[in-house]
Write a protein that holds these residues in place. Structure first.
Motif, PDB file in Angstrom:
ATOM      1  N   GLN A  40     -13.251 -42.075 -66.241  1.00 40.73           N
ATOM      2  CA  GLN A  40     -13.078 -42.179 -67.491  1.00 40.73           C
ATOM      3  C   GLN A  40     -12.756 -40.731 -68.301  1.00 40.73           C
ATOM      4  O   GLN A  40     -13.515 -39.650 -67.447  1.00 40.73           O
ATOM      5  N   PRO A  41     -12.075 -40.527 -69.353  1.00 33.55           N
ATOM      6  CA  PRO A  41     -12.186 -39.125 -70.010  1.00 33.55           C
ATOM      7  C   PRO A  41     -13.712 -38.923 -70.037  1.00 33.55           C
ATOM      8  O   PRO A  41     -14.514 -39.768 -70.538  1.00 33.55           O
ATOM      9  N   GLU A  42     -13.860 -37.514 -69.883  1.00 36.55           N
ATOM     10  CA  GLU A  42     -15.372 -37.246 -69.924  1.00 36.55           C
ATOM     11  C   GLU A  42     -15.896 -37.287 -71.429  1.00 36.55           C
ATOM     12  O   GLU A  42     -16.894 -37.441 -71.624  1.00 36.55           O
ATOM     13  N   LEU A  43     -15.044 -36.731 -72.282  1.00 38.60           N
ATOM     14  CA  LEU A  43     -15.339 -36.928 -73.737  1.00 38.60           C
ATOM     15  C   LEU A  43     -15.416 -38.507 -74.234  1.00 38.60           C
ATOM     16  O   LEU A  43     -16.375 -38.706 -75.299  1.00 38.60           O
ATOM     17  N   GLU A  44     -14.707 -39.357 -73.565  1.00 38.86           N
ATOM     18  CA  GLU A  44     -15.220 -40.852 -73.820  1.00 38.86           C
ATOM     19  C   GLU A  44     -16.548 -41.069 -73.158  1.00 38.86           C
ATOM     20  O   GLU A  44     -17.342 -41.607 -73.952  1.00 38.86           O
TER      21      GLU A  44
ATOM     22  N   ASN B 125      -5.251 -42.624 -63.193  1.00 41.90           N
ATOM     23  CA  ASN B 125      -6.190 -42.036 -62.489  1.00 41.90           C
ATOM     24  C   ASN B 125      -6.151 -40.381 -62.591  1.00 41.90           C
ATOM     25  O   ASN B 125      -6.832 -39.862 -62.341  1.00 41.90           O
ATOM     26  N   ARG B 126      -5.110 -40.027 -63.660  1.00 45.39           N
ATOM     27  CA  ARG B 126      -4.952 -38.547 -64.099  1.00 45.39           C
ATOM     28  C   ARG B 126      -6.143 -38.263 -64.993  1.00 45.39           C
ATOM     29  O   ARG B 126      -6.549 -39.099 -65.600  1.00 45.39           O
ATOM     30  N   ARG B 127      -6.888 -37.110 -64.700  1.00 49.66           N
ATOM     31  CA  ARG B 127      -8.032 -36.736 -65.398  1.00 49.66           C
ATOM     32  C   ARG B 127      -7.708 -35.281 -65.906  1.00 49.66           C
ATOM     33  O   ARG B 127      -7.091 -34.630 -65.081  1.00 49.66           O
ATOM     34  N   ASP B 128      -8.431 -34.679 -66.895  1.00 48.64           N
ATOM     35  CA  ASP B 128      -8.398 -33.341 -67.316  1.00 48.64           C
ATOM     36  C   ASP B 128      -9.827 -32.920 -66.169  1.00 48.64           C
ATOM     37  O   ASP B 128     -10.935 -33.578 -66.714  1.00 48.64           O
ATOM     38  N   THR B 129      -9.448 -31.787 -65.566  1.00 52.10           N
ATOM     39  CA  THR B 129     -10.645 -31.521 -64.560  1.00 52.10           C
ATOM     40  C   THR B 129     -11.331 -30.252 -65.084  1.00 52.10           C
ATOM     41  O   THR B 129     -10.351 -29.234 -65.307  1.00 52.10           O
ATOM     42  N   ARG B 130     -12.434 -30.037 -64.925  1.00 53.87           N
ATOM     43  CA  ARG B 130     -13.354 -28.831 -65.358  1.00 53.87           C
ATOM     44  C   ARG B 130     -14.187 -28.557 -64.332  1.00 53.87           C
ATOM     45  O   ARG B 130     -14.361 -27.367 -63.887  1.00 53.87           O
ATOM     46  N   ALA B 131     -15.073 -29.115 -64.052  1.00 48.56           N
ATOM     47  CA  ALA B 131     -16.228 -28.970 -63.049  1.00 48.56           C
ATOM     48  C   ALA B 131     -16.088 -29.226 -61.601  1.00 48.56           C
ATOM     49  O   ALA B 131     -16.999 -28.732 -61.090  1.00 48.56           O
TER      50      ALA B 131
ATOM     51  N   GLY C  30      -6.605 -28.920 -65.135  1.00 43.07           N
ATOM     52  CA  GLY C  30      -7.288 -28.742 -66.416  1.00 43.07           C
ATOM     53  C   GLY C  30      -6.691 -28.004 -67.411  1.00 43.07           C
ATOM     54  O   GLY C  30      -6.302 -26.729 -66.888  1.00 43.07           O
ATOM     55  N   TRP C  31      -6.381 -28.449 -68.714  1.00 43.79           N
ATOM     56  CA  TRP C  31      -5.588 -27.681 -69.386  1.00 43.79           C
ATOM     57  C   TRP C  31      -6.440 -26.965 -70.412  1.00 43.79           C
ATOM     58  O   TRP C  31      -7.436 -27.447 -70.931  1.00 43.79           O
ATOM     59  N   VAL C  32      -6.437 -25.600 -70.624  1.00 42.05           N
ATOM     60  CA  VAL C  32      -7.334 -24.851 -71.146  1.00 42.05           C
ATOM     61  C   VAL C  32      -6.463 -24.208 -72.599  1.00 42.05           C
ATOM     62  O   VAL C  32      -5.616 -23.316 -72.301  1.00 42.05           O
ATOM     63  N   SER C  33      -6.608 -24.970 -73.606  1.00 41.65           N
ATOM     64  CA  SER C  33      -6.299 -24.347 -74.849  1.00 41.65           C
ATOM     65  C   SER C  33      -7.062 -23.810 -75.561  1.00 41.65           C
ATOM     66  O   SER C  33      -6.463 -23.263 -76.899  1.00 41.65           O
ATOM     67  N   ILE C  34      -8.302 -23.367 -75.388  1.00 40.92           N
ATOM     68  CA  ILE C  34      -9.208 -22.702 -76.159  1.00 40.92           C
ATOM     69  C   ILE C  34      -9.112 -21.236 -75.848  1.00 40.92           C
ATOM     70  O   ILE C  34      -9.973 -20.759 -75.226  1.00 40.92           O
ATOM     71  N   ILE C  35      -8.139 -20.597 -76.394  1.00 37.28           N
ATOM     72  CA  ILE C  35      -7.542 -19.070 -76.002  1.00 37.28           C
ATOM     73  C   ILE C  35      -6.489 -18.810 -76.918  1.00 37.28           C
ATOM     74  O   ILE C  35      -5.768 -19.648 -76.912  1.00 37.28           O
TER      75      ILE C  35
ATOM     76  N   LYS D  28     -18.387 -28.521 -70.642  1.00 39.55           N
ATOM     77  CA  LYS D  28     -17.763 -27.438 -69.754  1.00 39.55           C
ATOM     78  C   LYS D  28     -16.274 -27.979 -70.197  1.00 39.55           C
ATOM     79  O   LYS D  28     -15.837 -28.867 -69.804  1.00 39.55           O
ATOM     80  N   LEU D  29     -15.507 -26.913 -70.945  1.00 39.18           N
ATOM     81  CA  LEU D  29     -14.288 -27.287 -71.192  1.00 39.18           C
ATOM     82  C   LEU D  29     -13.210 -26.380 -70.463  1.00 39.18           C
ATOM     83  O   LEU D  29     -11.922 -26.067 -70.821  1.00 39.18           O
ATOM     84  N   GLU D  30     -13.591 -25.777 -69.247  1.00 41.38           N
ATOM     85  CA  GLU D  30     -12.522 -25.091 -68.612  1.00 41.38           C
ATOM     86  C   GLU D  30     -13.100 -24.836 -67.042  1.00 41.38           C
ATOM     87  O   GLU D  30     -14.449 -24.778 -67.009  1.00 41.38           O
TER      88      GLU D  30
HETATM   89  C1  LIG Z   1      -2.661 -30.256 -75.365  1.00 39.11           C
HETATM   90  C2  LIG Z   1      -3.985 -30.560 -74.512  1.00 39.11           C
HETATM   91  C3  LIG Z   1      -5.207 -29.347 -74.763  1.00 39.11           C
HETATM   92  C4  LIG Z   1      -6.130 -29.498 -74.175  1.00 39.11           C
HETATM   93  N1  LIG Z   1      -7.187 -28.527 -74.103  1.00 39.11           N
HETATM   94  C5  LIG Z   1      -8.227 -28.708 -73.291  1.00 39.11           C
HETATM   95  C6  LIG Z   1      -9.259 -27.716 -73.295  1.00 39.11           C
HETATM   96  O1  LIG Z   1      -9.092 -26.469 -73.742  1.00 39.11           O
HETATM   97  N2  LIG Z   1     -10.407 -27.767 -72.589  1.00 39.11           N
HETATM   98  C7  LIG Z   1     -10.638 -29.115 -72.004  1.00 39.11           C
HETATM   99  O2  LIG Z   1     -11.736 -29.111 -71.352  1.00 39.11           O
HETATM  100  N3  LIG Z   1      -9.748 -30.008 -72.224  1.00 39.11           N
HETATM  101  C8  LIG Z   1      -8.737 -29.906 -72.976  1.00 39.11           C
HETATM  102  N4  LIG Z   1      -7.902 -31.066 -72.868  1.00 39.11           N
HETATM  103  C9  LIG Z   1      -8.023 -32.130 -72.017  1.00 39.11           C
HETATM  104  C10 LIG Z   1      -8.396 -33.308 -72.881  1.00 39.11           C
HETATM  105  O3  LIG Z   1      -9.761 -33.154 -73.506  1.00 39.11           O
HETATM  106  C11 LIG Z   1      -8.404 -34.463 -72.240  1.00 39.11           C
HETATM  107  O4  LIG Z   1      -6.849 -34.909 -71.925  1.00 39.11           O
HETATM  108  C12 LIG Z   1      -8.717 -35.907 -73.206  1.00 39.11           C
HETATM  109  O5  LIG Z   1     -10.336 -35.807 -73.354  1.00 39.11           O
HETATM  110  C13 LIG Z   1      -8.560 -37.166 -72.358  1.00 39.11           C
HETATM  111  O6  LIG Z   1      -9.219 -37.319 -71.011  1.00 39.11           O
HETATM  112  P1  LIG Z   1      -8.349 -37.242 -69.493  1.00 39.11           P
HETATM  113  O7  LIG Z   1      -7.192 -36.289 -69.643  1.00 39.11           O
HETATM  114  O8  LIG Z   1      -9.215 -36.971 -68.457  1.00 39.11           O
HETATM  115  O9  LIG Z   1      -7.756 -38.362 -69.665  1.00 39.11           O
HETATM  116  C14 LIG Z   1      -6.432 -30.745 -73.273  1.00 39.11           C
HETATM  117  C15 LIG Z   1      -5.476 -31.607 -73.302  1.00 39.11           C
HETATM  118  C16 LIG Z   1      -4.244 -31.478 -73.917  1.00 39.11           C
HETATM  119  C17 LIG Z   1      -3.300 -32.933 -73.974  1.00 39.11           C
END
Ligand SMILES: Cc1cc2nc3c(=O)[nH]c(=O)nc-3n(C[C@H](O)[C@H](O)[C@H](O)COP(=O)(O)O)c2cc1C
Length: 215
Positions: free
Chosen positions: A189-193, A17-23, A152-157, A95-97
């Motif tokens: 679910q992952p948002e990109l999925e 249930n871990r997710r990357d959170t943005r919005a 949320g991990w922001v790597s776009i920088i 939305k990526l951050e």
């Molecule tokens: C190294 C790394 C960098 C990432 N950078 C971004 C990012 O810049 N922006 C973003 O929206 N998500 C970022 N993500 C999140 C991924 O998109 C996300 O983990 C993946 O789509 C799977 O979704 P979930 O984490 O919700 O399971 C990053 C994840 C990782 C592990």
């Protein structure tokens, strides 16, 4: 110490249930004791030769966050140009951050010179120290989820931008900028999925036996 079945289930529940959170960030502050717990969890990650190469910069100031956001915007514009036309529009729609919305930012770094030149386990593969800091990020991410905090991990920088904004010394490598806070909800679910960007790959196709080509 034996992990009970119930505890095991809680770990898997947290992982799945871990997710990357943005919005979904809410502005509610993260209490100091909760912050301390997730940082301690990060600090208990494995590290090559036990070098513990990480530091954590905690960011709450909105001016600092704005500078990070500006850095994101620049890298995001550059990134959009790298996709072909069809994907570019879709990329732009994501939305990526959640840099400004998340009450907390944490930058995780790696001090590659910590504990000296020769480190147990880093001799053949020098990047192991960076991987160690990434292990700290994952611990932090799972601990945050167990606290019902989104991350949320922001790597776009560009890392150079992060270094300048956060006054990170030259010899320290930024590893991750993380946005953290309570959330309205977690996606299932992952948002990109969900958006049809990429599917989850079946595990069977990724597991090999004895040699690469043998599934
Ligand atoms: C190294 C790394 C960098 C990432 N950078 C971004 C990012 O810049 N922006 C973003 O929206 N998500 C970022 N993500 C999140 C991924 O998109 C996300 O983990 C993946 O789509 C799977 O979704 P979930 O984490 O919700 O399971 C990053 C994840 C990782 C592990």
């Amino acid at each position: 110490m034996k992990i009970t079945e119930q505890e095991r289930d809680a770990v898997y529940k947290t992982i799945y249930n871990r997710r990357d959170t943005r919005a979904e960030f809410k502005s509610d502050p993260v209490p100091d004791d909760v912050l301390k717990r997730i940082l301690e969890a990060a600090h208990h990650a494995p590290s090559v030769g036990f070098m513990q190469p990480w530091d954590f910069i905690v960011i709450r100031n909105s001016k600092v966050k704005q500078s990070i956001k500006d850095g994101f915007e620049l890298a995001h514009r550059e990134a959009a140009e790298m996709f072909d036309k069809e994907r570019r529009e879709k990329y732009r729609s994501f939305k990526l951050e959640g840099i400004m919305e998340a009450p907390l930012g944490i930058c995780v770094t790696c001090d590659r010179s910590r504990t000296g030149d020769v480190v147990i386990g880093r001799t053949a593969n020098p990047e192991m120290d960076l991987y160690s800091s990434v292990c700290a990020v994952q611990n932090l991410w799972l601990a945050a989820r167990a606290e019902n905090l989104g991350l949320g991990w922001v790597s776009i920088i560009h890392h150079q931008a992060l270094k300048e904004i956060l006054a990170i010394p030259e010899h320290i490598t930024p590893v991750a900028y993380l946005c953290i806070g309570y959330v309205s909800h977690f996606h299932d679910q992952p948002e990109l999925e969900k958006a049809g960007w990429l599917p989850r790959v079946p595990l069977d196709s990724l597991v090999h036996y004895e040699q690469w080509s043998k599934h």
